[in-house]
Design a protein around this motif. Structure first.
Motif, PDB file in Angstrom:
ATOM      1  N   ASN A  71      30.463  34.431  53.681  1.00 29.59           N
ATOM      2  CA  ASN A  71      30.618  34.353  52.157  1.00 29.59           C
ATOM      3  C   ASN A  71      30.987  35.027  51.382  1.00 29.59           C
ATOM      4  N   ILE A  72      32.108  35.705  51.606  1.00 26.25           N
ATOM      5  CA  ILE A  72      33.214  36.857  51.049  1.00 26.25           C
ATOM      6  C   ILE A  72      33.289  36.511  49.791  1.00 26.25           C
ATOM      7  N   LYS A  73      33.007  37.334  49.151  1.00 23.50           N
ATOM      8  CA  LYS A  73      33.483  37.354  47.366  1.00 23.50           C
ATOM      9  C   LYS A  73      34.469  38.836  47.616  1.00 23.50           C
ATOM     10  N   TYR A  74      35.463  38.378  46.695  1.00 28.61           N
ATOM     11  CA  TYR A  74      36.205  39.608  45.564  1.00 28.61           C
ATOM     12  C   TYR A  74      35.621  40.190  44.214  1.00 28.61           C
ATOM     13  N   ARG A  75      36.199  41.386  44.571  1.00 32.74           N
ATOM     14  CA  ARG A  75      35.715  42.344  43.056  1.00 32.74           C
ATOM     15  C   ARG A  75      36.742  42.378  42.533  1.00 32.74           C
ATOM     16  N   GLY A  76      37.209  42.992  41.577  1.00 31.98           N
ATOM     17  CA  GLY A  76      38.069  44.060  40.130  1.00 31.98           C
ATOM     18  C   GLY A  76      39.237  43.421  40.312  1.00 31.98           C
ATOM     19  N   ARG A  77      39.729  44.242  39.155  1.00 32.39           N
ATOM     20  CA  ARG A  77      41.159  42.816  38.084  1.00 32.39           C
ATOM     21  C   ARG A  77      42.261  42.697  39.106  1.00 32.39           C
ATOM     22  N   VAL A  78      42.653  43.933  40.264  1.00 33.16           N
ATOM     23  CA  VAL A  78      44.181  43.766  40.536  1.00 33.16           C
ATOM     24  C   VAL A  78      43.282  44.953  41.632  1.00 33.16           C
ATOM     25  N   HIS A  79      44.171  44.576  42.778  1.00 31.45           N
ATOM     26  CA  HIS A  79      44.319  44.923  44.207  1.00 31.45           C
ATOM     27  C   HIS A  79      42.392  45.255  44.319  1.00 31.45           C
ATOM     28  N   GLU A  80      42.040  44.224  44.306  1.00 32.96           N
ATOM     29  CA  GLU A  80      41.024  43.563  44.476  1.00 32.96           C
ATOM     30  C   GLU A  80      40.479  43.600  45.553  1.00 32.96           C
ATOM     31  N   GLU A  81      39.744  43.497  46.359  1.00 32.51           N
ATOM     32  CA  GLU A  81      38.968  43.783  47.833  1.00 32.51           C
ATOM     33  C   GLU A  81      37.508  43.108  47.800  1.00 32.51           C
ATOM     34  N   PRO A  82      37.395  42.387  49.382  1.00 27.77           N
ATOM     35  CA  PRO A  82      36.332  41.647  49.688  1.00 27.77           C
ATOM     36  C   PRO A  82      35.327  42.353  49.673  1.00 27.77           C
ATOM     37  N   CYS A  83      33.720  41.067  49.735  1.00 31.93           N
ATOM     38  CA  CYS A  83      32.655  42.261  49.750  1.00 31.93           C
ATOM     39  C   CYS A  83      31.946  41.300  50.373  1.00 31.93           C
ATOM     40  N   LEU A  84      30.478  41.897  50.852  1.00 33.31           N
ATOM     41  CA  LEU A  84      29.883  40.487  51.833  1.00 33.31           C
ATOM     42  C   LEU A  84      28.627  40.162  50.180  1.00 33.31           C
ATOM     43  N   ALA A  85      27.635  39.354  51.581  1.00 30.29           N
ATOM     44  CA  ALA A  85      27.201  38.885  49.824  1.00 30.29           C
ATOM     45  C   ALA A  85      26.172  39.981  49.738  1.00 30.29           C
TER      46      ALA A  85
END
Length: 393
Positions: free
Chosen positions: A164-178
Protein backbone atom coordinates in the motif's frame (compact mmCIF):
# COMPACT_ATOMS: atom_id res chain seq x y z
CA UNK A 1 17.45 -22.27 -12.06
CA UNK A 2 19.26 -20.19 -9.46
CA UNK A 3 19.54 -21.15 -5.80
CA UNK A 4 18.33 -19.00 -2.90
CA UNK A 5 21.94 -18.83 -1.73
CA UNK A 6 22.91 -17.16 -5.01
CA UNK A 7 19.84 -14.91 -5.02
CA UNK A 8 20.89 -13.65 -1.60
CA UNK A 9 23.93 -12.05 -3.27
CA UNK A 10 21.61 -9.83 -5.32
CA UNK A 11 20.34 -8.14 -2.14
CA UNK A 12 22.68 -5.42 -0.84
CA UNK A 13 21.16 -4.91 2.62
CA UNK A 14 22.30 -6.91 5.63
CA UNK A 15 19.53 -5.31 7.68
CA UNK A 16 16.88 -6.72 5.34
CA UNK A 17 18.48 -10.16 5.15
CA UNK A 18 18.69 -10.44 8.94
CA UNK A 19 14.90 -10.10 9.26
CA UNK A 20 12.57 -13.07 9.64
CA UNK A 21 11.18 -14.93 6.66
CA UNK A 22 7.45 -15.59 6.65
CA UNK A 23 7.63 -18.45 4.16
CA UNK A 24 10.29 -20.30 2.19
CA UNK A 25 8.85 -20.53 -1.30
CA UNK A 26 5.64 -19.47 -3.04
CA UNK A 27 3.42 -21.97 -4.78
CA UNK A 28 3.37 -19.80 -7.92
CA UNK A 29 5.72 -17.30 -9.49
CA UNK A 30 5.00 -13.69 -8.50
CA UNK A 31 3.51 -11.40 -11.14
CA UNK A 32 4.98 -7.99 -11.94
CA UNK A 33 3.57 -4.84 -13.51
CA UNK A 34 5.84 -2.24 -15.05
CA UNK A 35 4.43 1.29 -14.89
CA UNK A 36 5.68 4.06 -17.19
CA UNK A 37 4.72 7.73 -16.78
CA UNK A 38 5.38 9.45 -20.08
CA UNK A 39 4.82 12.41 -22.35
CA UNK A 40 6.36 12.90 -25.81
CA UNK A 41 8.79 10.00 -25.52
CA UNK A 42 8.85 8.74 -29.13
CA UNK A 43 12.66 8.97 -29.02
CA UNK A 44 13.03 6.18 -26.47
CA UNK A 45 9.72 4.49 -25.57
CA UNK A 46 10.34 1.48 -27.84
CA UNK A 47 13.71 0.81 -26.20
CA UNK A 48 12.09 0.84 -22.78
CA UNK A 49 9.20 -1.42 -23.79
CA UNK A 50 11.47 -3.87 -25.61
CA UNK A 51 13.47 -4.36 -22.42
CA UNK A 52 10.47 -5.33 -20.26
CA UNK A 53 7.64 -6.83 -22.35
CA UNK A 54 8.98 -10.40 -22.18
CA UNK A 55 9.16 -10.48 -18.40
CA UNK A 56 6.18 -8.28 -17.48
CA UNK A 57 2.83 -9.71 -16.44
CA UNK A 58 1.45 -6.38 -17.59
CA UNK A 59 2.79 -3.02 -18.76
CA UNK A 60 0.89 0.11 -17.82
CA UNK A 61 1.60 3.39 -19.64
CA UNK A 62 0.26 6.55 -18.05
CA UNK A 63 0.36 9.22 -20.75
CA UNK A 64 0.17 12.80 -19.51
CA UNK A 65 -0.50 14.47 -22.85
CA UNK A 66 1.81 13.27 -25.61
CA UNK A 67 1.63 15.23 -28.86
CA UNK A 68 4.30 13.31 -30.77
CA UNK A 69 4.21 9.69 -31.93
CA UNK A 70 4.50 8.11 -28.47
CA UNK A 71 1.00 6.63 -28.31
CA UNK A 72 1.19 5.29 -31.86
CA UNK A 73 4.36 3.41 -30.95
CA UNK A 74 2.97 2.09 -27.65
CA UNK A 75 -0.20 0.79 -29.29
CA UNK A 76 1.86 -1.53 -31.50
CA UNK A 77 2.76 -3.61 -28.41
CA UNK A 78 0.40 -6.35 -27.30
CA UNK A 79 -0.51 -6.43 -23.64
CA UNK A 80 0.36 -2.79 -22.97
CA UNK A 81 -2.45 -0.91 -21.23
CA UNK A 82 -2.56 2.82 -21.93
CA UNK A 83 -4.30 5.29 -19.63
CA UNK A 84 -4.53 8.98 -20.37
CA UNK A 85 -3.97 11.25 -17.39
CA UNK A 86 -4.61 14.97 -17.10
CA UNK A 87 -1.29 16.49 -16.00
CA UNK A 88 -1.51 18.60 -12.83
CA UNK A 89 2.17 19.47 -12.20
CA UNK A 90 2.54 16.56 -9.80
CA UNK A 91 4.50 13.40 -10.58
CA UNK A 92 3.40 11.74 -7.33
CA UNK A 93 -0.26 12.03 -8.32
CA UNK A 94 0.52 10.48 -11.71
CA UNK A 95 2.39 7.58 -10.09
CA UNK A 96 -0.40 7.01 -7.58
CA UNK A 97 -2.89 6.94 -10.44
CA UNK A 98 -0.73 4.29 -12.09
CA UNK A 99 -0.71 2.21 -8.89
CA UNK A 100 -4.51 2.06 -8.93
CA UNK A 101 -4.38 0.36 -12.35
CA UNK A 102 -1.99 -2.43 -11.31
CA UNK A 103 -3.29 -5.99 -11.02
CA UNK A 104 0.01 -7.79 -10.31
CA UNK A 105 1.77 -8.75 -7.07
CA UNK A 106 4.69 -6.39 -7.66
CA UNK A 107 5.00 -2.87 -9.11
CA UNK A 108 8.11 -1.67 -10.94
CA UNK A 109 8.21 2.00 -11.96
CA UNK A 110 10.52 2.55 -14.91
CA UNK A 111 10.93 5.82 -16.82
CA UNK A 112 10.52 5.99 -20.60
CA UNK A 113 14.15 7.11 -20.97
CA UNK A 114 15.35 4.03 -19.07
CA UNK A 115 15.68 0.41 -20.02
CA UNK A 116 16.12 -2.79 -18.04
CA UNK A 117 19.52 -4.38 -18.60
CA UNK A 118 19.22 -7.73 -16.85
CA UNK A 119 16.03 -9.59 -16.09
CA UNK A 120 17.18 -13.22 -16.07
CA UNK A 121 16.59 -13.78 -12.36
CA UNK A 122 14.18 -10.94 -11.57
CA UNK A 123 11.11 -13.15 -11.01
CA UNK A 124 13.08 -15.58 -8.82
CA UNK A 125 14.48 -12.62 -6.91
CA UNK A 126 10.99 -11.24 -6.28
CA UNK A 127 9.88 -14.62 -4.97
CA UNK A 128 12.88 -14.69 -2.65
CA UNK A 129 12.66 -11.14 -1.25
CA UNK A 130 8.90 -11.55 -0.92
CA UNK A 131 9.49 -14.29 1.63
CA UNK A 132 10.93 -11.77 4.11
CA UNK A 133 8.73 -10.06 6.69
CA UNK A 134 10.18 -6.64 5.80
CA UNK A 135 9.16 -6.97 2.15
CA UNK A 136 5.84 -5.23 2.94
CA UNK A 137 7.71 -2.31 4.50
CA UNK A 138 10.39 -1.90 1.83
CA UNK A 139 11.06 -0.51 -1.60
CA UNK A 140 13.73 -2.17 -3.71
CA UNK A 141 16.20 -0.02 -5.59
CA UNK A 142 17.75 -1.22 -8.84
CA UNK A 143 21.19 0.02 -9.85
CA UNK A 144 20.47 2.95 -12.20
CA UNK A 145 23.41 3.73 -14.47
CA UNK A 146 23.43 7.05 -16.32
CA UNK A 147 25.37 7.92 -19.45
CA UNK A 148 27.52 10.35 -17.45
CA UNK A 149 28.89 7.29 -15.56
CA UNK A 150 27.00 8.14 -12.36
CA UNK A 151 25.23 5.35 -10.50
CA UNK A 152 22.16 5.67 -8.26
CA UNK A 153 21.28 2.82 -5.94
CA UNK A 154 18.81 4.53 -3.63
CA UNK A 155 15.75 5.13 -5.81
CA UNK A 156 13.01 2.79 -4.63
CA UNK A 157 11.22 1.75 -7.83
CA UNK A 158 10.07 -1.78 -7.00
CA UNK A 159 7.64 -2.82 -4.27
CA UNK A 160 4.77 -5.12 -3.41
CA UNK A 161 1.27 -3.92 -4.26
CA UNK A 162 0.18 -5.25 -0.87
CA UNK A 163 2.53 -2.77 0.83
CA UNK A 164 0.00 0.00 0.00
CA UNK A 165 2.80 2.40 -0.89
CA UNK A 166 1.93 5.83 -2.24
CA UNK A 167 4.11 8.65 -3.58
CA UNK A 168 4.50 12.23 -2.36
CA UNK A 169 6.07 15.24 -4.08
CA UNK A 170 5.47 17.15 -7.28
CA UNK A 171 8.94 16.17 -8.58
CA UNK A 172 11.76 13.99 -7.23
CA UNK A 173 8.82 12.19 -5.69
CA UNK A 174 9.37 9.59 -2.98
CA UNK A 175 7.42 6.50 -1.86
CA UNK A 176 5.76 6.45 1.56
CA UNK A 177 4.03 3.75 3.59
CA UNK A 178 0.36 4.05 4.49
CA UNK A 179 1.26 5.51 7.91
CA UNK A 180 3.34 8.26 6.26
CA UNK A 181 6.72 6.83 7.23
CA UNK A 182 9.50 6.03 4.80
CA UNK A 183 9.90 2.43 3.66
CA UNK A 184 13.22 0.67 4.08
CA UNK A 185 15.41 1.11 1.03
CA UNK A 186 16.84 -2.21 -0.14
CA UNK A 187 19.37 -2.03 -3.02
CA UNK A 188 19.19 -4.98 -5.39
CA UNK A 189 21.69 -5.94 -8.06
CA UNK A 190 19.35 -5.45 -11.03
CA UNK A 191 20.61 -2.84 -13.51
CA UNK A 192 18.69 -0.12 -15.33
CA UNK A 193 20.23 2.34 -17.80
CA UNK A 194 19.15 5.98 -18.02
CA UNK A 195 19.95 8.68 -20.57
CA UNK A 196 17.31 11.35 -20.00
CA UNK A 197 19.69 13.90 -18.50
CA UNK A 198 22.37 13.79 -21.18
CA UNK A 199 22.92 17.46 -22.01
CA UNK A 200 21.59 17.41 -25.58
CA UNK A 201 18.44 15.64 -24.45
CA UNK A 202 18.00 17.99 -21.52
CA UNK A 203 18.09 20.95 -23.89
CA UNK A 204 15.49 19.24 -26.04
CA UNK A 205 13.07 18.53 -23.21
CA UNK A 206 14.08 21.25 -20.72
CA UNK A 207 13.68 18.81 -17.87
CA UNK A 208 15.69 20.83 -15.40
CA UNK A 209 13.65 23.95 -16.10
CA UNK A 210 10.49 21.95 -15.49
CA UNK A 211 11.94 20.51 -12.28
CA UNK A 212 12.78 23.95 -10.90
CA UNK A 213 9.24 25.17 -11.47
CA UNK A 214 7.80 22.13 -9.70
CA UNK A 215 10.29 22.39 -6.84
CA UNK A 216 9.36 26.04 -6.31
CA UNK A 217 5.72 24.96 -6.08
CA UNK A 218 6.67 22.15 -3.68
CA UNK A 219 8.35 24.66 -1.38
CA UNK A 220 5.24 26.80 -1.42
CA UNK A 221 3.25 23.70 -0.39
CA UNK A 222 5.81 22.61 2.23
CA UNK A 223 8.24 25.49 2.94
CA UNK A 224 10.18 23.65 5.67
CA UNK A 225 10.58 20.34 3.86
CA UNK A 226 14.26 19.40 3.69
CA UNK A 227 13.83 17.29 0.56
CA UNK A 228 12.53 20.13 -1.62
CA UNK A 229 15.14 22.56 -0.30
CA UNK A 230 17.91 20.09 -1.15
CA UNK A 231 16.66 19.29 -4.64
CA UNK A 232 16.05 22.95 -5.47
CA UNK A 233 19.67 23.79 -4.64
CA UNK A 234 20.96 20.72 -6.47
CA UNK A 235 18.95 21.34 -9.64
CA UNK A 236 19.88 25.02 -9.64
CA UNK A 237 23.55 24.03 -9.42
CA UNK A 238 23.30 21.60 -12.32
CA UNK A 239 22.27 24.35 -14.76
CA UNK A 240 23.56 27.52 -13.08
CA UNK A 241 25.82 30.15 -14.64
CA UNK A 242 29.30 30.86 -13.28
CA UNK A 243 28.04 34.03 -11.59
CA UNK A 244 25.48 32.01 -9.59
CA UNK A 245 27.81 29.28 -8.30
CA UNK A 246 28.92 30.98 -5.10
CA UNK A 247 25.37 31.88 -4.11
CA UNK A 248 24.32 28.26 -4.54
CA UNK A 249 27.40 27.05 -2.68
CA UNK A 250 26.52 29.32 0.25
CA UNK A 251 22.98 27.95 0.25
CA UNK A 252 24.27 24.39 0.29
CA UNK A 253 26.69 25.15 3.13
CA UNK A 254 23.91 26.75 5.17
CA UNK A 255 21.62 23.76 4.62
CA UNK A 256 24.42 21.32 5.45
CA UNK A 257 25.09 23.15 8.70
CA UNK A 258 21.38 23.19 9.50
CA UNK A 259 21.14 19.42 9.00
CA UNK A 260 24.25 18.88 11.12
CA UNK A 261 22.58 20.68 14.02
CA UNK A 262 19.37 18.64 13.82
CA UNK A 263 18.62 16.29 16.70
CA UNK A 264 19.55 12.65 16.13
CA UNK A 265 16.04 11.55 15.11
CA UNK A 266 15.80 14.24 12.41
CA UNK A 267 19.37 14.00 11.08
CA UNK A 268 19.44 13.02 7.39
CA UNK A 269 22.80 11.50 6.52
CA UNK A 270 21.82 11.07 2.87
CA UNK A 271 21.15 14.73 2.14
CA UNK A 272 24.08 15.74 4.35
CA UNK A 273 26.55 13.65 2.36
CA UNK A 274 25.09 14.68 -0.99
CA UNK A 275 25.51 18.34 -0.06
CA UNK A 276 29.08 17.59 1.01
CA UNK A 277 29.85 16.15 -2.43
CA UNK A 278 28.40 19.11 -4.34
CA UNK A 279 30.17 21.66 -2.13
CA UNK A 280 33.48 19.83 -2.55
CA UNK A 281 32.95 19.77 -6.32
CA UNK A 282 32.41 23.53 -6.40
CA UNK A 283 35.34 24.29 -4.11
CA UNK A 284 37.69 22.09 -6.12
CA UNK A 285 36.69 23.78 -9.39
CA UNK A 286 37.47 27.13 -7.74
CA UNK A 287 40.77 25.81 -6.30
CA UNK A 288 39.56 26.49 -2.75
CA UNK A 289 41.64 23.67 -1.34
CA UNK A 290 42.05 25.12 2.13
CA UNK A 291 38.27 25.59 2.36
CA UNK A 292 37.79 21.96 1.30
CA UNK A 293 39.97 20.75 4.13
CA UNK A 294 38.43 23.12 6.67
CA UNK A 295 34.86 22.08 5.80
CA UNK A 296 35.80 18.40 5.99
CA UNK A 297 37.40 18.96 9.40
CA UNK A 298 34.30 20.79 10.64
CA UNK A 299 32.16 17.69 10.07
CA UNK A 300 34.85 15.12 10.78
CA UNK A 301 32.81 13.41 13.50
CA UNK A 302 30.12 12.49 10.94
CA UNK A 303 32.28 11.91 7.86
CA UNK A 304 35.63 10.54 9.03
CA UNK A 305 34.66 6.87 8.64
CA UNK A 306 33.70 7.35 4.97
CA UNK A 307 35.98 6.91 1.98
CA UNK A 308 34.64 10.22 0.62
CA UNK A 309 36.15 12.06 3.58
CA UNK A 310 39.56 10.51 2.93
CA UNK A 311 39.26 11.34 -0.78
CA UNK A 312 38.41 15.02 -0.34
CA UNK A 313 40.90 15.63 2.46
CA UNK A 314 43.64 13.86 0.49
CA UNK A 315 43.14 15.75 -2.76
CA UNK A 316 42.88 19.08 -0.93
CA UNK A 317 46.15 18.41 0.91
CA UNK A 318 47.91 17.20 -2.25
CA UNK A 319 46.72 20.24 -4.22
CA UNK A 320 47.79 22.61 -1.43
CA UNK A 321 51.22 20.99 -1.34
CA UNK A 322 51.40 21.17 -5.13
CA UNK A 323 50.51 24.86 -5.11
CA UNK A 324 53.09 25.53 -2.42
CA UNK A 325 55.69 23.54 -4.34
CA UNK A 326 54.98 25.39 -7.60
CA UNK A 327 55.28 28.69 -5.78
CA UNK A 328 58.65 27.60 -4.42
CA UNK A 329 59.83 26.52 -7.89
CA UNK A 330 58.62 29.80 -9.43
CA UNK A 331 60.63 31.77 -6.88
CA UNK A 332 63.66 29.56 -7.50
CA UNK A 333 63.29 30.16 -11.25
CA UNK A 334 63.30 33.93 -10.70
CA UNK A 335 66.43 33.61 -8.58
CA UNK A 336 68.15 31.40 -11.17
CA UNK A 337 67.41 33.86 -13.96
CA UNK A 338 68.84 36.69 -11.86
CA UNK A 339 72.00 34.68 -11.09
CA UNK A 340 72.32 33.71 -14.75
CA UNK A 341 72.29 37.36 -15.81
CA UNK A 342 75.17 38.13 -13.44
CA UNK A 343 77.45 35.09 -13.91
CA UNK A 344 81.11 35.95 -13.35
CA UNK A 345 82.69 34.98 -16.68
CA UNK A 346 86.17 35.43 -15.17
CA UNK A 347 85.65 32.83 -12.43
CA UNK A 348 88.08 30.08 -13.46
CA UNK A 349 86.85 27.79 -10.69
CA UNK A 350 83.17 27.93 -11.74
CA UNK A 351 81.46 24.83 -13.12
CA UNK A 352 80.81 26.90 -16.23
CA UNK A 353 82.10 30.42 -16.75
CA UNK A 354 79.42 30.71 -19.49
CA UNK A 355 76.68 29.98 -16.97
CA UNK A 356 75.43 26.71 -18.45
CA UNK A 357 75.26 25.14 -14.98
CA UNK A 358 72.71 27.81 -14.04
CA UNK A 359 70.86 27.00 -17.27
CA UNK A 360 70.51 23.50 -15.84
CA UNK A 361 68.77 24.95 -12.79
CA UNK A 362 66.49 26.98 -15.06
CA UNK A 363 65.81 23.87 -17.15
CA UNK A 364 64.88 21.87 -14.03
CA UNK A 365 62.53 24.62 -12.81
CA UNK A 366 60.83 24.86 -16.19
CA UNK A 367 60.42 21.09 -16.24
CA UNK A 368 58.70 21.11 -12.84
CA UNK A 369 56.41 23.91 -14.00
CA UNK A 370 55.46 21.98 -17.17
CA UNK A 371 56.85 24.70 -19.47
CA UNK A 372 57.66 22.04 -22.02
CA UNK A 373 58.52 24.08 -25.13
CA UNK A 374 60.89 26.46 -23.34
CA UNK A 375 62.31 23.59 -21.31
CA UNK A 376 63.21 21.76 -24.53
CA UNK A 377 65.01 24.81 -25.91
CA UNK A 378 67.16 24.97 -22.78
CA UNK A 379 67.82 21.23 -22.95
CA UNK A 380 69.06 21.37 -26.54
CA UNK A 381 71.29 24.37 -25.81
CA UNK A 382 72.82 22.69 -22.76
CA UNK A 383 73.44 19.37 -24.56
CA UNK A 384 75.14 21.18 -27.46
CA UNK A 385 77.33 23.43 -25.33
CA UNK A 386 77.96 21.96 -21.88
CA UNK A 387 79.82 18.67 -21.60
CA UNK A 388 80.00 18.78 -17.78
CA UNK A 389 76.22 18.77 -17.40
CA UNK A 390 74.84 16.68 -14.56
CA UNK A 391 71.08 16.95 -14.90
CA UNK A 392 70.27 17.28 -18.57
CA UNK A 393 70.58 14.27 -20.83
Amino acid sequence: MISYKDLKNYIKSDFFLQADRVHLKSNKAPSISFVIICKDEERCISRCLDSIVDIASEVIVIDTGSLDGTLEIVCKYEGVNVFKYSWNDNFADARNFGITKVKSDWIFFIDADEWLLDDEYLIELLDYVGSYRLSNESTFSPKIKSDDASVTWSNGRLFKKSANIKYRGRVHEEPCLANGSMPYNVPIDISVRHDGYVSSIVRQKEKYKRNLILLEKSLIDEPDDLRWRFFLLRDKFIQCSISEVNLIKDGMMNLMDEIYNYDEDSFSIGYFRELYKYIMMIMYSQREFRDMKDLSSKYKDVLCETSDYFYYVSISEIEMFSDSYRSYISNKLDMAIAVRENVDTADNYSLSMDGYHIDEVIYLCLKQLDCNDLCEKYRVNIVNNYSNRMIVS
